[in-house]
Scaffold this motif. Sequence first.
Motif, PDB file in Angstrom:
ATOM      1  N   ALA A  80       0.724  -1.206   0.008  1.00 49.17           N
ATOM      2  CA  ALA A  80      -0.242  -0.016  -0.132  1.00 49.17           C
ATOM      3  C   ALA A  80       0.960   1.264   0.057  1.00 49.17           C
ATOM      4  CB  ALA A  80      -0.987   0.004   1.414  1.00 49.17           C
ATOM      5  N   ILE A  81       2.200   1.287   0.244  1.00 49.62           N
ATOM      6  CA  ILE A  81       3.116   2.572   0.397  1.00 49.62           C
ATOM      7  C   ILE A  81       3.316   2.893  -1.097  1.00 49.62           C
ATOM      8  CG2 ILE A  81       5.381   3.326   1.395  1.00 49.62           C
ATOM      9  CD1 ILE A  81       5.203   0.976   3.153  1.00 49.62           C
ATOM     10  N   HIS A  82       3.013   4.169  -0.963  1.00 51.50           N
ATOM     11  CA  HIS A  82       3.518   5.443  -1.897  1.00 51.50           C
ATOM     12  C   HIS A  82       4.582   6.128  -1.561  1.00 51.50           C
ATOM     13  CE1 HIS A  82       0.174   4.063  -4.961  1.00 51.50           C
ATOM     14  NE2 HIS A  82      -0.136   3.805  -3.945  1.00 51.50           N
ATOM     15  N   VAL A  83       5.856   6.057  -1.752  1.00 49.12           N
ATOM     16  CA  VAL A  83       7.011   6.955  -1.487  1.00 49.12           C
ATOM     17  C   VAL A  83       6.855   8.356  -2.066  1.00 49.12           C
ATOM     18  CG1 VAL A  83       9.296   7.052  -0.687  1.00 49.12           C
ATOM     19  CG2 VAL A  83       8.182   4.810  -0.813  1.00 49.12           C
ATOM     20  N   GLU A  84       6.867   9.459  -1.250  1.00 50.23           N
ATOM     21  CA  GLU A  84       6.900  10.710  -1.619  1.00 50.23           C
ATOM     22  C   GLU A  84       8.029  11.526  -1.105  1.00 50.23           C
ATOM     23  OE1 GLU A  84       5.044  12.495  -4.146  1.00 50.23           O
ATOM     24  OE2 GLU A  84       3.683  10.608  -4.579  1.00 50.23           O
ATOM     25  N   ASP A  85       8.623  12.615  -1.701  1.00 53.92           N
ATOM     26  CA  ASP A  85       9.539  13.375  -0.637  1.00 53.92           C
ATOM     27  C   ASP A  85       8.605  14.244   0.260  1.00 53.92           C
ATOM     28  OD1 ASP A  85      11.669  12.660  -2.118  1.00 53.92           O
ATOM     29  OD2 ASP A  85      11.202  14.333  -3.588  1.00 53.92           O
ATOM     30  N   PRO A  86       9.415  14.748   1.269  1.00 54.80           N
ATOM     31  CA  PRO A  86       8.713  15.565   2.260  1.00 54.80           C
ATOM     32  C   PRO A  86       7.915  16.809   1.676  1.00 54.80           C
ATOM     33  CG  PRO A  86      10.822  15.068   2.890  1.00 54.80           C
ATOM     34  CD  PRO A  86      10.790  14.588   1.499  1.00 54.80           C
ATOM     35  N   LEU A  87       6.866  17.333   1.983  1.00 52.11           N
ATOM     36  CA  LEU A  87       6.006  18.248   1.480  1.00 52.11           C
ATOM     37  C   LEU A  87       6.153  19.613   2.110  1.00 52.11           C
ATOM     38  CD1 LEU A  87       2.620  16.464   1.002  1.00 52.11           C
ATOM     39  CD2 LEU A  87       4.255  17.177  -0.699  1.00 52.11           C
ATOM     40  N   PRO A  88       6.307  20.643   1.430  1.00 50.42           N
ATOM     41  CA  PRO A  88       6.182  21.995   2.116  1.00 50.42           C
ATOM     42  C   PRO A  88       4.938  22.167   3.003  1.00 50.42           C
ATOM     43  CG  PRO A  88       6.358  22.305  -0.244  1.00 50.42           C
ATOM     44  CD  PRO A  88       6.113  20.773   0.127  1.00 50.42           C
ATOM     45  N   TYR A  89       5.159  23.106   4.060  1.00 46.59           N
ATOM     46  CA  TYR A  89       3.956  22.957   5.170  1.00 46.59           C
ATOM     47  C   TYR A  89       2.365  22.965   4.405  1.00 46.59           C
ATOM     48  CZ  TYR A  89       1.979  24.219   9.316  1.00 46.59           C
ATOM     49  OH  TYR A  89       0.972  24.054  10.537  1.00 46.59           O
ATOM     50  N   PRO A  90       2.359  24.022   3.453  1.00 48.40           N
ATOM     51  CA  PRO A  90       0.828  24.171   3.316  1.00 48.40           C
ATOM     52  C   PRO A  90       0.599  23.054   2.582  1.00 48.40           C
ATOM     53  CG  PRO A  90       1.885  26.088   2.796  1.00 48.40           C
ATOM     54  CD  PRO A  90       3.238  25.017   3.143  1.00 48.40           C
ATOM     55  N   GLU A  91       1.348  22.395   1.732  1.00 54.48           N
ATOM     56  CA  GLU A  91       0.879  21.153   1.045  1.00 54.48           C
ATOM     57  C   GLU A  91       0.676  20.161   1.957  1.00 54.48           C
ATOM     58  OE1 GLU A  91       3.002  23.219  -0.212  1.00 54.48           O
ATOM     59  OE2 GLU A  91       1.723  23.704  -2.244  1.00 54.48           O
ATOM     60  N   LEU A  92       1.424  19.990   3.129  1.00 57.09           N
ATOM     61  CA  LEU A  92       1.435  18.876   3.672  1.00 57.09           C
ATOM     62  C   LEU A  92      -0.050  19.168   4.909  1.00 57.09           C
ATOM     63  CD1 LEU A  92       2.288  16.583   5.681  1.00 57.09           C
ATOM     64  CD2 LEU A  92       3.319  18.188   7.146  1.00 57.09           C
ATOM     65  N   MET A  93      -0.221  20.189   5.076  1.00 55.98           N
ATOM     66  CA  MET A  93      -1.598  20.578   5.750  1.00 55.98           C
ATOM     67  C   MET A  93      -2.794  20.088   5.065  1.00 55.98           C
ATOM     68  SD  MET A  93      -0.879  21.168   8.767  1.00 55.98           S
ATOM     69  CE  MET A  93       0.799  20.589   8.397  1.00 55.98           C
ATOM     70  N   ALA A  94      -2.705  20.489   3.434  1.00 55.51           N
ATOM     71  CA  ALA A  94      -3.810  20.156   2.380  1.00 55.51           C
ATOM     72  C   ALA A  94      -3.883  18.723   2.456  1.00 55.51           C
ATOM     73  CB  ALA A  94      -3.381  20.705   1.102  1.00 55.51           C
ATOM     74  N   ALA A  95      -2.761  18.132   2.281  1.00 52.87           N
ATOM     75  CA  ALA A  95      -2.738  16.379   2.240  1.00 52.87           C
ATOM     76  C   ALA A  95      -3.527  15.956   3.585  1.00 52.87           C
ATOM     77  CB  ALA A  95      -1.413  15.888   2.126  1.00 52.87           C
ATOM     78  N   VAL A  96      -3.216  16.169   4.486  1.00 56.99           N
ATOM     79  CA  VAL A  96      -3.662  15.843   5.783  1.00 56.99           C
ATOM     80  C   VAL A  96      -5.085  16.171   5.831  1.00 56.99           C
ATOM     81  CG1 VAL A  96      -3.795  16.130   8.370  1.00 56.99           C
ATOM     82  CG2 VAL A  96      -1.731  16.004   7.212  1.00 56.99           C
ATOM     83  N   LEU A  97      -5.546  17.099   5.695  1.00 62.44           N
ATOM     84  CA  LEU A  97      -7.142  17.592   5.403  1.00 62.44           C
ATOM     85  C   LEU A  97      -7.820  16.770   4.487  1.00 62.44           C
ATOM     86  CD1 LEU A  97      -7.836  21.382   5.312  1.00 62.44           C
ATOM     87  CD2 LEU A  97      -8.778  19.868   6.727  1.00 62.44           C
ATOM     88  N   GLY A  98      -7.022  16.371   3.303  1.00 62.39           N
ATOM     89  CA  GLY A  98      -7.836  15.535   2.313  1.00 62.39           C
ATOM     90  C   GLY A  98      -7.667  13.935   2.780  1.00 62.39           C
ATOM     91  N   SER A  99      -7.196  13.646   3.965  1.00 59.55           N
ATOM     92  CA  SER A  99      -6.919  12.129   4.162  1.00 59.55           C
ATOM     93  C   SER A  99      -7.767  11.620   5.223  1.00 59.55           C
ATOM     94  CB  SER A  99      -5.521  11.929   4.651  1.00 59.55           C
ATOM     95  OG  SER A  99      -5.453  12.466   6.190  1.00 59.55           O
ATOM     96  N   ALA A 100      -7.938  10.254   5.192  1.00 59.25           N
ATOM     97  CA  ALA A 100      -8.611   9.485   5.953  1.00 59.25           C
ATOM     98  C   ALA A 100      -7.917   9.323   7.315  1.00 59.25           C
ATOM     99  CB  ALA A 100      -9.005   8.078   5.264  1.00 59.25           C
ATOM    100  N   GLY A 101      -6.608   9.713   7.458  1.00 56.40           N
ATOM    101  CA  GLY A 101      -6.077   9.635   8.717  1.00 56.40           C
ATOM    102  C   GLY A 101      -4.327   9.766   8.393  1.00 56.40           C
ATOM    103  N   VAL A 102      -3.838   9.956   9.851  1.00 55.74           N
ATOM    104  CA  VAL A 102      -2.419  10.509   9.665  1.00 55.74           C
ATOM    105  C   VAL A 102      -1.860   9.153  10.529  1.00 55.74           C
ATOM    106  CG1 VAL A 102      -0.672  11.871  10.791  1.00 55.74           C
ATOM    107  CG2 VAL A 102      -2.543  12.752   9.611  1.00 55.74           C
ATOM    108  N   ILE A 103      -0.498   8.891  10.039  1.00 54.53           N
ATOM    109  CA  ILE A 103       0.047   7.615  10.979  1.00 54.53           C
ATOM    110  C   ILE A 103       1.716   8.352  10.970  1.00 54.53           C
ATOM    111  CG2 ILE A 103       1.129   5.479  10.737  1.00 54.53           C
ATOM    112  CD1 ILE A 103      -1.224   4.869   8.542  1.00 54.53           C
ATOM    113  N   THR A 104       2.136   8.516  11.895  1.00 52.01           N
ATOM    114  CA  THR A 104       3.128   9.275  12.253  1.00 52.01           C
ATOM    115  C   THR A 104       3.871   9.064  13.627  1.00 52.01           C
ATOM    116  OG1 THR A 104       4.192  11.565  11.989  1.00 52.01           O
ATOM    117  CG2 THR A 104       2.150  11.339  13.505  1.00 52.01           C
TER     118      THR A 104
END
Length: 359
Positions: free
Chosen positions: A251-275
């Motif tokens: 299931a893993i899709h590897v991406e580079d770290p995201l800039p802060y606003p993109e990370l927040m947008a990605a979290v908002l659009g996600s089903a959950g965070v694992i960290t």
Amino acid sequence: MKVLSVVGARPQFVKLSAVARDFASHGVDHVIVHTGQHYDPMLSDVFFRDLEIPAPNEHLGVGSASHGKQTGAILAAMDDVLAQHEPDWVLVYGDTNSTLAAAVSSVKLHFPLAHLEAGLRSFNRRMPEEHNRVLTDHAADLCLAPTELAMRNLSNEGLSDTAVNVGDVMTDVLFHVRDTLLPSRPAPHFDGVTGEYFVATIHRAENTDGPARLREIVDALSSLDRPVVLLAHPRLRNRTDALGIDLAQGAIHVEDPLPYPELMAAVLGSAGVITDSGGLQKEAFLLRVPCTTLRTETEWTETVDLGWNVLAQTRHEIAISVTRPRPQPTSAAPYGDGNASAHVREALTARLQLGHRDT
Ligand code: UD1
């Protein structure tokens, strides 16, 4: 008032952005020192650009090394910087090697020291971050705590006299980005990812440095029932490369770290965070996105008590946590109202007028 901020790693740039914005609009003379602990553009430069942080006045360029060498290199370099700028306050952030080195340097040269995000405790002395924050709190003239729990921790260690609850500056940053930047950003798109997805980040030494633990995490994430967008920190990539572990499994899709606003947008659009990140646990909570934390404890226990964060270690615990029912809505605001950086400035000003503790 002249304040010299010392930062070096990604979460410190985020905190600095709130403080620098407030200082700039209230006439504080602000000197920014970047230690160079994080040097990859995606861990450093993009934060200065996206969060509109003024360019550092000094860059120490220390880079990566073992704990002692990295901490020592910053400590050695700080002498000249402090002598040159002679600040009223040295302000250090969080719990990295940059925090501790700048703290030691300040007290040795008798510059007043303030610690932002003071009083956090995991009570796990195997974490490098725990040594850094405990030692820094005990060196500081002013402990700027983000929560009531942090205030209690400081009190338990006899540090009430130097402690002030200012709220959490990361709330300031998140609310600012949510209200100003996110509305104009398109929803993030990750190649090969459709439908519901999880956002994952792993970088802590206790998860990356032991091969068995790292394999267990990769195995757990790869077997989840939805795509896992894994934003790979350099420490994670270095370790998996060295151990010959293929991150792009299941299931893993590897991406580079995201800039802060993109990370927040990605979290908002996600089903959950694992960290295993401290900041991301809180950001998920503030955005009301369920979080699963891959650690045995957390400093941000409020997120767990309110049901939005679950600590999980094994493959089974992780699978159960990410599929749990959505937590109960809450209006609780344990991390402040988004005005912490103003409270930081007020506390620094007030303590300067009072004179510092007699040491
Ligand atoms: C550091 C902090 C941690 C913080 C984290 C945020 C310490 C002890 N840890 O962990 O509290 O949560 O930053 O990301 O200070 N590396 C690169 N490029 C970089 C930076 C690091 O390749 O720009 C690699 C290097 O191989 C380095 C390793 O990552 O050896 C670890 O970096 P280090 O600064 O020791 O700690 P982080 O894991 O980033």
